[in-house]
Design an enzyme around this catalytic site. Structure first.
Site, PDB file in Angstrom:
ATOM      1  N   ARG A 283       0.878  -1.169   0.000  1.00 32.21           N
ATOM      2  CA  ARG A 283       0.000   0.000   0.000  1.00 32.21           C
ATOM      3  C   ARG A 283       0.912   1.214   0.000  1.00 32.21           C
ATOM      4  O   ARG A 283       1.762   1.354   0.886  1.00 32.21           O
ATOM      5  CB  ARG A 283      -0.888  -0.033   1.249  1.00 32.21           C
ATOM      6  CG  ARG A 283      -1.741   1.206   1.476  1.00 32.21           C
ATOM      7  CD  ARG A 283      -2.808   1.292   0.391  1.00 32.21           C
ATOM      8  NE  ARG A 283      -3.837   2.246   0.719  1.00 32.21           N
ATOM      9  CZ  ARG A 283      -3.737   3.563   0.588  1.00 32.21           C
ATOM     10  NH1 ARG A 283      -2.606   4.100   0.149  1.00 32.21           N
ATOM     11  NH2 ARG A 283      -4.747   4.345   0.889  1.00 32.21           N
TER      12      ARG A 283
ATOM     13  N   GLU B 260     -11.071   5.149  -5.575  1.00 29.98           N
ATOM     14  CA  GLU B 260     -11.357   3.734  -5.795  1.00 29.98           C
ATOM     15  C   GLU B 260     -11.642   3.519  -7.278  1.00 29.98           C
ATOM     16  O   GLU B 260     -12.020   4.451  -7.987  1.00 29.98           O
ATOM     17  CB  GLU B 260     -12.553   3.293  -4.941  1.00 29.98           C
ATOM     18  CG  GLU B 260     -12.352   3.505  -3.450  1.00 29.98           C
ATOM     19  CD  GLU B 260     -11.140   2.789  -2.889  1.00 29.98           C
ATOM     20  OE1 GLU B 260     -10.824   1.680  -3.357  1.00 29.98           O
ATOM     21  OE2 GLU B 260     -10.494   3.340  -1.987  1.00 29.98           O
TER      22      GLU B 260
ATOM     23  N   ARG C 288      -0.873  -5.491   4.733  1.00 25.10           N
ATOM     24  CA  ARG C 288      -0.129  -5.030   3.563  1.00 25.10           C
ATOM     25  C   ARG C 288       1.077  -4.239   4.049  1.00 25.10           C
ATOM     26  O   ARG C 288       0.998  -3.528   5.050  1.00 25.10           O
ATOM     27  CB  ARG C 288      -0.997  -4.116   2.685  1.00 25.10           C
ATOM     28  CG  ARG C 288      -2.220  -4.777   2.116  1.00 25.10           C
ATOM     29  CD  ARG C 288      -3.061  -3.800   1.331  1.00 25.10           C
ATOM     30  NE  ARG C 288      -3.576  -2.748   2.196  1.00 25.10           N
ATOM     31  CZ  ARG C 288      -4.492  -1.843   1.832  1.00 25.10           C
ATOM     32  NH1 ARG C 288      -4.973  -1.845   0.600  1.00 25.10           N
ATOM     33  NH2 ARG C 288      -4.912  -0.935   2.673  1.00 25.10           N
TER      34      ARG C 288
END
Length: 192
Positions: free
Chosen positions: A65, A73, A107
């Site tokens: 990330r 998004e 992540r």
């Protein structure tokens, strides 16, 4: 009998305090930066969206990330373009990840650096494909300045007079109880 021991054989308070300090130091060194913040290199094997990629690391794809930024998004306005921009910058390229730890989804959070020194996180903000994520990088003056320049230049998503940040999309659903299309805001009356 050792001077640091009492009659019972246990250490005195002063030496117990020293032992606890030494133990605390050893534990903090074990769990310090090498585990939470490290650097590794590999090829970008996947771009999931504008701010999430996968890098081949130890023979597996490690999800990364991008630190300090938040892209729209995929279903949001400019979301596909942000993913395309990230792909053009990173896909199939060797990169170095400067890790800042892990997020709640495990992540790796990191800055993605190309061999020529280009910071992809910075480039995406500079080109206007994402926001400086103030919540998670509040003191990052570089990202702050890059976002300001992109806004002023009306680059990327800043061409829209009122771009909707991804963190506001989730709030719309919470406030209305209804999931809205990601590129729309609820009308002022609350009706859809």
């Amino acid at each position: 009998m050792n001077r640091a021991q009492t009659v019972s054989g246990l250490p005195e308070r002063g030496s117990m305090r020293v032992m606890l300090m030494v133990l605390a130091t050893v534990v903090s060194l074990l769990f310090a930066s090498p585990i939470l913040a490290h650097e590794f290199s590999g090829s970008v094997v996947s771009v999931l969206d504008g701010d999430t990629i996968e890098v081949l690391h130890n023979n597996r794809a490690e999800r990364v990330r991008l630190n300090g930024i938040d892209c729209p998004e995929k279903a949001q306005a400019y979301g596909k373009r942000a993913k395309q921009a990230a792909s053009e910058l990173a896909f199939g390229k060797d990169v170095t990840i400067q890790s800042h730890g892990y997020d709640k989804y495990t992540r790796t959070i990191g800055d993605v650096i190309l061999p020529d020194g280009t910071n992809i996180n910075h480039t995406l903000v500079k080109e206007g494909w994402c926001w400086w994520y103030r919540k998670y990088a509040p003191r990052d003056t570089v990202l702050e300045g890059l976002e300001h320049e992109a806004r002023e230049g009306r680059k990327g998503l800043w061409a829209d007079p009122q771009p909707v940040p991804p963190w506001d999309v989730g709030m719309e659903k919470e406030e209305t109880g209804i999931a809205l299309p990601l590129n729309r805001k609820a009308p002022p009356s609350g009706r859809l």
